[in-house]
Write a protein that holds these residues in place. Structure first.
Motif, PDB file in Angstrom:
ATOM      1  N   THR A  94       9.299 -21.177   1.015  1.00 19.98           N
ATOM      2  CA  THR A  94       7.935 -20.181   1.307  1.00 19.98           C
ATOM      3  C   THR A  94       6.761 -20.590   0.515  1.00 19.98           C
ATOM      4  N   GLY A  95       5.671 -20.694   1.035  1.00 20.32           N
ATOM      5  CA  GLY A  95       4.357 -21.071   0.399  1.00 20.32           C
ATOM      6  C   GLY A  95       4.466 -22.488   0.090  1.00 20.32           C
ATOM      7  N   ALA A  96       4.948 -23.278   1.063  1.00 19.26           N
ATOM      8  CA  ALA A  96       5.030 -24.661   1.107  1.00 19.26           C
ATOM      9  C   ALA A  96       3.737 -25.577   1.412  1.00 19.26           C
ATOM     10  N   SER A  97       2.589 -24.716   1.872  1.00 16.50           N
ATOM     11  CA  SER A  97       1.468 -25.401   2.383  1.00 16.50           C
ATOM     12  C   SER A  97       0.621 -26.043   1.118  1.00 16.50           C
ATOM     13  N   SER A  98       0.698 -25.283  -0.011  1.00 17.60           N
ATOM     14  CA  SER A  98      -0.189 -26.035  -1.151  1.00 17.60           C
ATOM     15  C   SER A  98       0.545 -25.762  -2.403  1.00 17.60           C
ATOM     16  N   GLY A  99      -0.001 -26.281  -3.450  1.00 10.90           N
ATOM     17  CA  GLY A  99       0.427 -26.109  -4.940  1.00 10.90           C
ATOM     18  C   GLY A  99       1.911 -26.167  -5.360  1.00 10.90           C
TER      19      GLY A  99
ATOM     20  N   LEU B 158       7.294 -23.336   4.988  1.00 16.99           N
ATOM     21  CA  LEU B 158       6.970 -22.084   5.746  1.00 16.99           C
ATOM     22  C   LEU B 158       5.507 -21.437   4.895  1.00 16.99           C
ATOM     23  N   ALA B 159       4.542 -21.312   5.720  1.00 16.58           N
ATOM     24  CA  ALA B 159       3.375 -20.685   5.124  1.00 16.58           C
ATOM     25  C   ALA B 159       2.411 -20.341   6.517  1.00 16.58           C
ATOM     26  N   ARG B 160       1.185 -19.951   6.278  1.00 12.41           N
ATOM     27  CA  ARG B 160       0.332 -19.427   7.460  1.00 12.41           C
ATOM     28  C   ARG B 160      -0.300 -20.744   7.859  1.00 12.41           C
TER      29      ARG B 160
ATOM     30  N   ALA C 270      11.728 -18.238  -2.803  1.00 12.99           N
ATOM     31  CA  ALA C 270      10.905 -17.399  -2.298  1.00 12.99           C
ATOM     32  C   ALA C 270       9.749 -17.646  -3.096  1.00 12.99           C
ATOM     33  N   ASN C 271       8.830 -18.366  -2.796  1.00 11.30           N
ATOM     34  CA  ASN C 271       7.818 -18.777  -3.649  1.00 11.30           C
ATOM     35  C   ASN C 271       6.127 -18.343  -3.214  1.00 11.30           C
ATOM     36  N   ALA C 272       6.089 -17.920  -1.658  1.00 15.21           N
ATOM     37  CA  ALA C 272       4.727 -17.531  -1.374  1.00 15.21           C
ATOM     38  C   ALA C 272       4.030 -16.333  -1.965  1.00 15.21           C
ATOM     39  N   GLY C 273       2.681 -16.376  -2.248  1.00 19.77           N
ATOM     40  CA  GLY C 273       2.048 -15.381  -3.057  1.00 19.77           C
ATOM     41  C   GLY C 273       0.667 -15.642  -3.063  1.00 19.77           C
TER      42      GLY C 273
ATOM     43  N   ASP D  17       2.892  -6.347   0.297  1.00 18.94           N
ATOM     44  CA  ASP D  17       3.399  -6.803   1.634  1.00 18.94           C
ATOM     45  C   ASP D  17       3.659  -8.134   1.448  1.00 18.94           C
ATOM     46  N   VAL D  18       2.746  -8.994   0.699  1.00 20.18           N
ATOM     47  CA  VAL D  18       2.749 -10.423   0.499  1.00 20.18           C
ATOM     48  C   VAL D  18       3.704 -10.676  -0.731  1.00 20.18           C
ATOM     49  N   ASN D  19       3.131 -10.027  -1.677  1.00 17.70           N
ATOM     50  CA  ASN D  19       3.604 -10.526  -3.055  1.00 17.70           C
ATOM     51  C   ASN D  19       5.074  -9.865  -3.233  1.00 17.70           C
TER      52      ASN D  19
ATOM     53  N   ILE E 293      13.457 -17.464  -7.064  1.00 17.70           N
ATOM     54  CA  ILE E 293      12.279 -16.461  -6.776  1.00 17.70           C
ATOM     55  C   ILE E 293      11.331 -16.884  -7.908  1.00 17.70           C
ATOM     56  N   THR E 294      10.108 -17.108  -7.284  1.00 16.09           N
ATOM     57  CA  THR E 294       9.097 -17.221  -8.052  1.00 16.09           C
ATOM     58  C   THR E 294       8.111 -15.905  -8.637  1.00 16.09           C
ATOM     59  N   SER E 295       8.297 -15.898  -9.846  1.00 15.33           N
ATOM     60  CA  SER E 295       7.343 -14.751 -10.639  1.00 15.33           C
ATOM     61  C   SER E 295       6.211 -15.506 -11.284  1.00 15.33           C
TER      62      SER E 295
ATOM     63  N   PRO F  69       6.499 -19.237 -13.711  1.00 18.68           N
ATOM     64  CA  PRO F  69       5.332 -20.377 -14.240  1.00 18.68           C
ATOM     65  C   PRO F  69       4.284 -19.650 -15.068  1.00 18.68           C
ATOM     66  N   GLY F  70       3.603 -20.497 -15.996  1.00 16.69           N
ATOM     67  CA  GLY F  70       2.558 -19.998 -16.796  1.00 16.69           C
ATOM     68  C   GLY F  70       1.226 -20.263 -16.033  1.00 16.69           C
ATOM     69  N   LEU F  71       0.264 -20.933 -16.591  1.00 20.34           N
ATOM     70  CA  LEU F  71      -0.927 -21.384 -16.288  1.00 20.34           C
ATOM     71  C   LEU F  71      -0.732 -22.626 -15.326  1.00 20.34           C
ATOM     72  N   ILE F  72      -0.769 -22.746 -14.112  1.00 23.17           N
ATOM     73  CA  ILE F  72      -0.547 -24.005 -13.396  1.00 23.17           C
ATOM     74  C   ILE F  72      -1.664 -24.223 -12.490  1.00 23.17           C
ATOM     75  N   GLU F  73      -2.293 -25.627 -12.393  1.00 26.39           N
ATOM     76  CA  GLU F  73      -3.387 -26.094 -11.657  1.00 26.39           C
ATOM     77  C   GLU F  73      -3.120 -25.852 -10.053  1.00 26.39           C
ATOM     78  N   THR F  74      -3.300 -25.086  -9.131  1.00 25.95           N
ATOM     79  CA  THR F  74      -3.271 -24.876  -7.937  1.00 25.95           C
ATOM     80  C   THR F  74      -4.387 -24.297  -7.375  1.00 25.95           C
ATOM     81  N   GLU F  75      -4.312 -24.062  -5.986  1.00 24.49           N
ATOM     82  CA  GLU F  75      -5.578 -23.784  -5.161  1.00 24.49           C
ATOM     83  C   GLU F  75      -5.842 -22.146  -5.754  1.00 24.49           C
ATOM     84  N   MET F  76      -4.681 -21.664  -6.117  1.00 26.58           N
ATOM     85  CA  MET F  76      -4.660 -20.059  -6.493  1.00 26.58           C
ATOM     86  C   MET F  76      -5.563 -20.014  -7.855  1.00 26.58           C
ATOM     87  N   THR F  77      -5.389 -20.954  -8.694  1.00 21.77           N
ATOM     88  CA  THR F  77      -6.123 -20.793 -10.177  1.00 21.77           C
ATOM     89  C   THR F  77      -7.283 -21.679 -10.075  1.00 21.77           C
ATOM     90  N   ALA F  78      -7.503 -22.531  -9.129  1.00 19.29           N
ATOM     91  CA  ALA F  78      -8.805 -23.573  -9.115  1.00 19.29           C
ATOM     92  C   ALA F  78      -9.753 -22.813  -8.592  1.00 19.29           C
TER      93      ALA F  78
END
Ligand SMILES: NC(=O)c1ccc[n+]([C@@H]2O[C@H](COP(=O)([O-])OP(=O)(O)OC[C@H]3O[C@@H](n4cnc5c(N)ncnc54)[C@H](OP(=O)(O)O)[C@@H]3O)[C@@H](O)[C@H]2O)c1
Length: 332
Positions: free
Chosen positions: A72-77, A96-98, A148-151, A174-176, A201-203, A247-256
């Motif tokens: 889940t959350g496979a579309s990026s990062g 899986l993602a939106r 279970a990674n989407a967030g 609902d999402v996280n 499970i991604t925390s 994860p700690g600080l990872i360069e992804t769409e979420m943090t960039a």
């Protein structure tokens, strides 16, 4: 001497006040952690280390190599990096993602590496469609490993579309939280019947300590930490292995993205592709806690063992630091 005097003082105080007066509580929490570490945690860690050493040298079990993987959350990062890391001939990936377009791009890269891919365009906050999609996929391809990674990063000042941040706890929960627990439980039931499987499970390191800029997010990650520890025990008799990815600080769409809730110090950020490699290796040996970058994890984990008032001080410092340096407004 201290070993005798301190417990006696604590017992006397407790006896006369029917509790430990608040003025002593922080120092006693600190002392208690020292005692507990010296007399319990360190000796037990040494025993576990020796036991693990034996497993490293004498274990004849083959590394786990799952062939049917749902992310889940496979579309990026991190999710996209995991998909690419596991992609090879003979592997079936459920992505899986939106965002369908992004999923297609990830799928193309995985297919190039020889994997077969199925795209699941789903919003995990819609539990009904999420469960149906997971069950339909599992009917065709019995899932061996679930991520279970989407967030979504929920900043304390960010509105959720039209919803003001003060009222936005529900969509973020609902999402996280709910969406992730639902993904896990739906697949867990199937794995339980088959008596095998892996669930990761991604925390986040945000689950160990609090930064006021991401209050909802931290609490949901803490809840996932706790849930994963309990599920590890519940799932074990069914030969289902649960892991917690922190994860700690990872360069992804979420943090960039601009305006994120903490200042972006490039040197602190690590690549999602490298994290995916670490995860794949450690999951192949069924490691429970996969924390990377390691020292970011170690620092946050240690801070989480500090007395509560010191944790409040850290939270306060981080709130102030972020507000001043990142020009973010913690409280609006
Ligand atoms: N990056 C970090 O520094 C960091 C640190 C600690 C923990 N994490 C955790 O790692 C996980 C992955 O995050 P990332 O850093 O890879 O960020 P990302 O690139 O933004 O990826 C997040 C993924 O979750 C999906 N997603 C978000 N909302 C969704 C929904 N309602 N339904 C279905 N899918 C949804 C997104 O896809 P769509 O938008 O297409 O739906 C995307 O694929 C998250 O759980 C995050 O909390 C990240």
């Amino acid at each position: 001497m201290l070993l005798i005097v301190i417990p006696i003082i604590i017992l006397l105080l407790h006896h006369y006040f029917n509790t430990i007066p608040p003025i002593f509580q922080t120092i006693f929490q600190a002392i208690s952690v020292i005692f507990a570490n010296i007399f319990f945690a360190i000796p037990i860690s040494i025993i576990l280390f020796i036991r693990d050493l034996g497993t490293v040298f004498f274990n004849k079990e083959k590394p786990v190599d799952p062939k049917i993987i749902l992310i889940t959350g496979a579309s990026s990062g991190i999710g996209a990096s995991l998909a690419k890391e596991y992609a090879k001939p003979g592997v079936i990936l459920g992505l899986l993602a939106r965002s369908e377009d992004k999923l297609k791009k990830v799928a193309e890269q995985c297919i190039e590496k020889g994997a077969k891919c199925e795209i699941l365009k789903i919003d995990i906050s819609n539990i009904e469609s999420l469960n149906k999609a997971l069950e339909d996929f599992d009917d065709k391809y019995p899932i061996e490993l679930l991520f279970a990674n989407a967030g979504q990063l929920a900043a304390t000042r960010d509105n959720y579309g039209e919803v003001a941040w003060e009222d936005a706890y529900r969509p973020y929960i609902d999402v996280n939280y709910v969406g992730n627990i639902a993904s896990v439980m739906t697949v867990y039931k199937r794995m339980k019947e088959r008596k095998r499987g892996q669930i990761a499970i991604t925390s986040s390191i945000a689950g160990w300590i609090s930064t006021p800029t991401t209050a909802f997010y931290n609490s949901m990650k803490s809840a996932l930490n706790s849930f994963a520890r309990d599920l590890f025990y519940i799932a074990k008799p069914y030969n289902i292995h649960v892991s917690l990815i922190v994860p700690g600080l990872i360069e992804t769409e979420m943090t960039a993205k601009p305006g994120q809730p903490f200042p972006h110090t490039a040197s602190l950020y690590e690549s999602a592709d490298n994290l995916a490699k670490i995860i794949k290796y450690q999951l192949s040996c069924n490691v429970f806690h996969i924390g990377w970058p390691y020292f970011q994890n170690l620092i946050n984990f240690t801070l989480a063992t500090y007395p509560i008032r010191i944790q409040l001080l850290i939270s306060n410092l981080m709130g102030n630091y972020v507000t001043k340096n990142g020009k973010n407004i913690v409280l609006t």
